[in-house]
Design an enzyme around this catalytic site. Structure first.
Site, PDB file in Angstrom:
ATOM      1  N   LYS A  89       0.937  -0.406  15.107  1.00 42.98           N
ATOM      2  CA  LYS A  89       2.326  -0.528  15.547  1.00 42.98           C
ATOM      3  C   LYS A  89       2.620  -1.740  16.418  1.00 42.98           C
ATOM      4  O   LYS A  89       3.781  -2.103  16.600  1.00 42.98           O
ATOM      5  CB  LYS A  89       2.718   0.740  16.327  1.00 42.98           C
TER       6      LYS A  89
ATOM      7  N   TYR B  85       4.030   6.263  10.230  1.00 39.71           N
ATOM      8  CA  TYR B  85       3.183   5.123   9.854  1.00 39.71           C
ATOM      9  C   TYR B  85       3.996   4.065   9.090  1.00 39.71           C
ATOM     10  O   TYR B  85       3.857   2.872   9.343  1.00 39.71           O
ATOM     11  CB  TYR B  85       2.015   5.599   8.992  1.00 39.71           C
TER      12      TYR B  85
ATOM     13  N   HIS C 296       0.842  -1.198   0.000  1.00 32.54           N
ATOM     14  CA  HIS C 296       0.000   0.000   0.000  1.00 32.54           C
ATOM     15  C   HIS C 296       0.877   1.249   0.000  1.00 32.54           C
ATOM     16  O   HIS C 296       1.817   1.367   0.785  1.00 32.54           O
ATOM     17  CB  HIS C 296      -0.911   0.016   1.236  1.00 32.54           C
TER      18      HIS C 296
ATOM     19  N   TYR D  25      -9.188   5.408   7.990  1.00 32.67           N
ATOM     20  CA  TYR D  25      -9.362   5.703   9.419  1.00 32.67           C
ATOM     21  C   TYR D  25     -10.378   6.843   9.483  1.00 32.67           C
ATOM     22  O   TYR D  25     -10.097   7.934   8.985  1.00 32.67           O
ATOM     23  CB  TYR D  25      -8.046   6.157  10.043  1.00 32.67           C
TER      24      TYR D  25
ATOM     25  N   PRO E 260      -4.102   0.318  18.832  1.00 32.31           N
ATOM     26  CA  PRO E 260      -3.854  -0.139  17.457  1.00 32.31           C
ATOM     27  C   PRO E 260      -4.060   0.947  16.388  1.00 32.31           C
ATOM     28  O   PRO E 260      -3.854   0.691  15.214  1.00 32.31           O
ATOM     29  CB  PRO E 260      -4.843  -1.284  17.271  1.00 32.31           C
TER      30      PRO E 260
HETATM   31  P1  FAS Z   1       1.515 -11.817  21.774  1.00 35.23           P
HETATM   32  O1  FAS Z   1       0.463 -11.463  22.786  1.00 35.23           O
HETATM   33  O2  FAS Z   1       1.172 -11.848  20.330  1.00 35.23           O
HETATM   34  O3  FAS Z   1       2.092 -13.283  22.102  1.00 35.23           O
HETATM   35  C1  FAS Z   1       2.353 -13.684  23.443  1.00 35.23           C
HETATM   36  C2  FAS Z   1       2.291 -15.205  23.481  1.00 35.23           C
HETATM   37  O4  FAS Z   1       2.718 -15.634  24.772  1.00 35.23           O
HETATM   38  C3  FAS Z   1       0.871 -15.719  23.280  1.00 35.23           C
HETATM   39  O5  FAS Z   1       0.854 -16.727  22.292  1.00 35.23           O
HETATM   40  C4  FAS Z   1       0.503 -16.297  24.657  1.00 35.23           C
HETATM   41  O6  FAS Z   1      -0.328 -17.444  24.567  1.00 35.23           O
HETATM   42  C5  FAS Z   1       1.866 -16.672  25.207  1.00 35.23           C
HETATM   43  N1  FAS Z   1       1.924 -16.714  26.672  1.00 35.23           N
HETATM   44  C6  FAS Z   1       1.358 -15.867  27.550  1.00 35.23           C
HETATM   45  N2  FAS Z   1       1.656 -16.229  28.821  1.00 35.23           N
HETATM   46  C7  FAS Z   1       2.446 -17.344  28.727  1.00 35.23           C
HETATM   47  C8  FAS Z   1       3.068 -18.196  29.675  1.00 35.23           C
HETATM   48  N3  FAS Z   1       2.948 -17.977  30.991  1.00 35.23           N
HETATM   49  N4  FAS Z   1       3.793 -19.256  29.232  1.00 35.23           N
HETATM   50  C9  FAS Z   1       3.929 -19.485  27.900  1.00 35.23           C
HETATM   51  N5  FAS Z   1       3.358 -18.725  26.939  1.00 35.23           N
HETATM   52  C10 FAS Z   1       2.628 -17.659  27.369  1.00 35.23           C
HETATM   53  N6  FAS Z   1      -1.831  -4.623  16.929  1.00 35.23           N
HETATM   54  C11 FAS Z   1      -1.987  -3.948  15.774  1.00 35.23           C
HETATM   55  O7  FAS Z   1      -1.017  -3.364  15.288  1.00 35.23           O
HETATM   56  N7  FAS Z   1      -3.205  -3.904  15.149  1.00 35.23           N
HETATM   57  C12 FAS Z   1      -4.307  -4.549  15.659  1.00 35.23           C
HETATM   58  O8  FAS Z   1      -5.391  -4.490  15.099  1.00 35.23           O
HETATM   59  C13 FAS Z   1      -4.185  -5.269  16.843  1.00 35.23           C
HETATM   60  N8  FAS Z   1      -5.263  -5.950  17.354  1.00 35.23           N
HETATM   61  C14 FAS Z   1      -5.119  -6.631  18.538  1.00 35.23           C
HETATM   62  C15 FAS Z   1      -6.202  -7.352  19.088  1.00 35.23           C
HETATM   63  C16 FAS Z   1      -6.062  -8.029  20.312  1.00 35.23           C
HETATM   64  C17 FAS Z   1      -7.251  -8.786  20.896  1.00 35.23           C
HETATM   65  C18 FAS Z   1      -4.819  -8.011  20.986  1.00 35.23           C
HETATM   66  C19 FAS Z   1      -4.661  -8.714  22.331  1.00 35.23           C
HETATM   67  C20 FAS Z   1      -3.738  -7.332  20.436  1.00 35.23           C
HETATM   68  C21 FAS Z   1      -3.880  -6.639  19.200  1.00 35.23           C
HETATM   69  N9  FAS Z   1      -2.799  -5.948  18.603  1.00 35.23           N
HETATM   70  C22 FAS Z   1      -2.914  -5.270  17.458  1.00 35.23           C
HETATM   71  C23 FAS Z   1      -1.513  -5.942  19.206  1.00 35.23           C
HETATM   72  C24 FAS Z   1      -0.861  -7.243  18.863  1.00 35.23           C
HETATM   73  O9  FAS Z   1      -0.701  -7.332  17.466  1.00 35.23           O
HETATM   74  C25 FAS Z   1       0.435  -7.276  19.617  1.00 35.23           C
HETATM   75  O10 FAS Z   1       1.136  -6.047  19.502  1.00 35.23           O
HETATM   76  C26 FAS Z   1       1.332  -8.400  19.154  1.00 35.23           C
HETATM   77  O11 FAS Z   1       0.587  -9.587  19.191  1.00 35.23           O
HETATM   78  C27 FAS Z   1       2.539  -8.427  20.093  1.00 35.23           C
HETATM   79  O12 FAS Z   1       3.216  -9.596  19.878  1.00 35.23           O
HETATM   80  P2  FAS Z   1       3.924 -10.353  21.096  1.00 35.23           P
HETATM   81  O13 FAS Z   1       4.663  -9.371  21.907  1.00 35.23           O
HETATM   82  O14 FAS Z   1       4.622 -11.510  20.485  1.00 35.23           O
HETATM   83  O15 FAS Z   1       2.732 -10.841  22.050  1.00 35.23           O
HETATM   84  C1  PHB Z   2      -5.972  -4.512  10.877  1.00 36.32           C
HETATM   85  O1  PHB Z   2      -6.109  -4.710   9.656  1.00 36.32           O
HETATM   86  O2  PHB Z   2      -6.238  -5.387  11.740  1.00 36.32           O
HETATM   87  C2  PHB Z   2      -5.478  -3.158  11.351  1.00 36.32           C
HETATM   88  C3  PHB Z   2      -4.953  -2.282  10.426  1.00 36.32           C
HETATM   89  C4  PHB Z   2      -4.502  -1.034  10.855  1.00 36.32           C
HETATM   90  C5  PHB Z   2      -4.587  -0.701  12.199  1.00 36.32           C
HETATM   91  C6  PHB Z   2      -5.102  -1.605  13.130  1.00 36.32           C
HETATM   92  C7  PHB Z   2      -5.559  -2.843  12.700  1.00 36.32           C
HETATM   93  O3  PHB Z   2      -4.150   0.520  12.617  1.00 36.32           O
END
Ligand code: FAS
Ligand code: PHB
Length: 390
Positions: A296, A384, A72, A200, A292
């Protein structure tokens, strides 16, 4: 079990850091609390910075991303019926982002790890970390048994609710946090996107985001008050509200379809400092969370993985303890700049229930300034697409 680095968590931070260490010949074990299927279907982020894509290519884990990812060259900010394009070729020449779901990134990295025959223990929960100042031991529970992983370093990649940060004495870290008075209700559906780029949208009724996963799969979000439950939002209510928050021309192109996934995520800004305590490094959401709005979360996790792997290699090969502190300092510089951008975008685009009249005027002025100023749009664009990964 014995290894060089025990990695807690198989999200982007854990999987990318493990792959970078393996590439350098460093032994790792990943322990992951959830089952394999759960990890592989979790729906989260959708936008990759160029540096994240380059890291995945460097690892040899980007062939599907290069085939299926959508490059994009910009995105749209909508303020009511006024639309403002953030055009990367004009504002940050040569830079772009790639739309590719975090679910797919995780799938690719799990496949990459398993193809290499390296240990990735699902359904294995880390329940304690011992002897952090010396040779750490991670105590895990797996199928009712206790599994001990002895190592030289622990990477806490276990997300915001994980064990690693909480296993530290409270005085070891300083935390800074904002809890926003709203969350995002997200819907994933097999319908064509309403617009070819992300939109957005800020409206009097609240924020909405039109994103996508492909030309046939869309990802939509709307801002909902904190504490809302999914059962408060039947699908027909979601689609009607989404359309009311979008410019008429884009709303008219929204196609409805059954939700493949629906979730409500709370929004918060959070940082824990430092990100190195003795022989524990904190990476990704275990150390920081961003709303989000700036796309990032995943990209910060990838940047932490890049920095943490570089530091661990210096420490494990040459006993360079200073490299571990350098990790925290380097990562936190990027973390705070990214927290600022995500906070600024969240303030710009969301409806806040308790703004004073002056603050409401500031939000209006900020929006009209972005619409009018090439410099203001350049600031948004360069953040961004992603700050340089030094
Ligand atoms: P993660 O949370 O991805 O991974 C952590 C892992 O550790 C998980 O698999 C968990 O099961 C495991 N874990 C936890 N405790 C443990 C333990 N005691 N023992 C072993 N394993 C354990 N970011 C965006 O940029 N855009 C979005 O739209 C967006 N939507 C999101 C929606 C939700 C519901 C959530 C929770 C986050 C969202 N995020 C979004 C942010 C997300 O993308 C995080 O920034 C990203 O997953 C971070 O990656 P990790 O740090 O690897 O953590
Ligand atoms: C998504 O596609 O999940 C998404 C994209 C941009 C954002 C957040 C989430 O800023």
């Amino acid at each position: 079990m014995q290894t060089d680095v025990c990695i807690i968590g198989a999200g982007p931070a854990g999987l990318i850091s493990a792959a970078l260490l393996a590439q350098a010949g460093i032994e790792t074990i990943i322990v992951e609390h959830r089952a394999r299927d759960y990890v592989l279907q979790r729906v989260r982020a959708g936008v990759l910075e160029q540096s994240t894509v380059e890291t995945l290519r460097h690892l040899g884990a980007a062939s599907r991303l290069d085939r299926e990812g959508l490059v994009h060259e910009g995105f749209v900010l909508a303020f009511g019926e006024t639309t403002v394009r953030i055009a990367f070729p004009d504002l940050v020449p040569g830079r772009h982002v790639t739309v590719y779901g975090q679910t797919e990134v995780v799938r690719d990295l799990v496949a990459h790890r398993e193809a290499a025959g390296l240990p990735l223990l699902f359904e294995t929960e880390a329940v304690a970390i011992e002897n952090l100042d010396g040779s750490p031991r991670v105590v895990c529970r797996r199928a009712g048994e206790t599994v001990l992983v002895s190592c030289r370093l622990v990477f806490g990649c276990d997300g915001f609710h994980g064990l690693a940060r909480r296993a530290l004495p409270p005085e070891a870290i300083k935390t800074s946090e904002i809890a926003y008075p709203f969350g995002w209700l997200g819907v994933l559906a097999d319908v064509p996107p309403a617009h070819e780029e992300l939109v957005y949208a800020a409206s009097d009724r609240g924020f909405a985001l039109c994103s996508m996963r492909s030309s046939t799969r869309s990802r939509y979000y709307i801002q909902v008050p904190a504490g809302e439950r999914l059962e408060d939002w039947p699908e027909e209510r979601f689609w009607a509200e989404l359309r009311r928050r979008l410019p008429a021309e884009i709303a008219a192109r929204v196609r409805e379809g059954p939700a493949i996934e629906r979730s409500i995520a709370p929004l918060r800004s959070f940082v824990a400092e430092p990100m190195r305590i003795a022989h524990l490094l904190l990476l990704g959401d275990a150390a920081h969370v961003v709303p989000p709005t700036g796309a990032k979360g995943l990209n910060l996790a990838a940047a932490d993985a890049w920095y943490a792997a570089r530091a661990a290699i210096k420490f494990l090969r040459a006993g360079d303890e200073a490299a571990l502190d350098a990790y925290s300092a380097t990562a936190l510089t990027r973390v705070w700049r990214t927290e600022r951008f995500s906070w600024m975008m969240t303030k710009l685009m969301h409806t806040f229930p308790d703004l004073t009249p002056f603050e409401a005027k500031m939000q209006d002025a900020e929006r009209s300034y972005v619409a009018a100023s090439h410099a203001a749009r350049t600031v948004i664009a360069e953040n961004y697409v992603g700050l340089p990964l030094d």
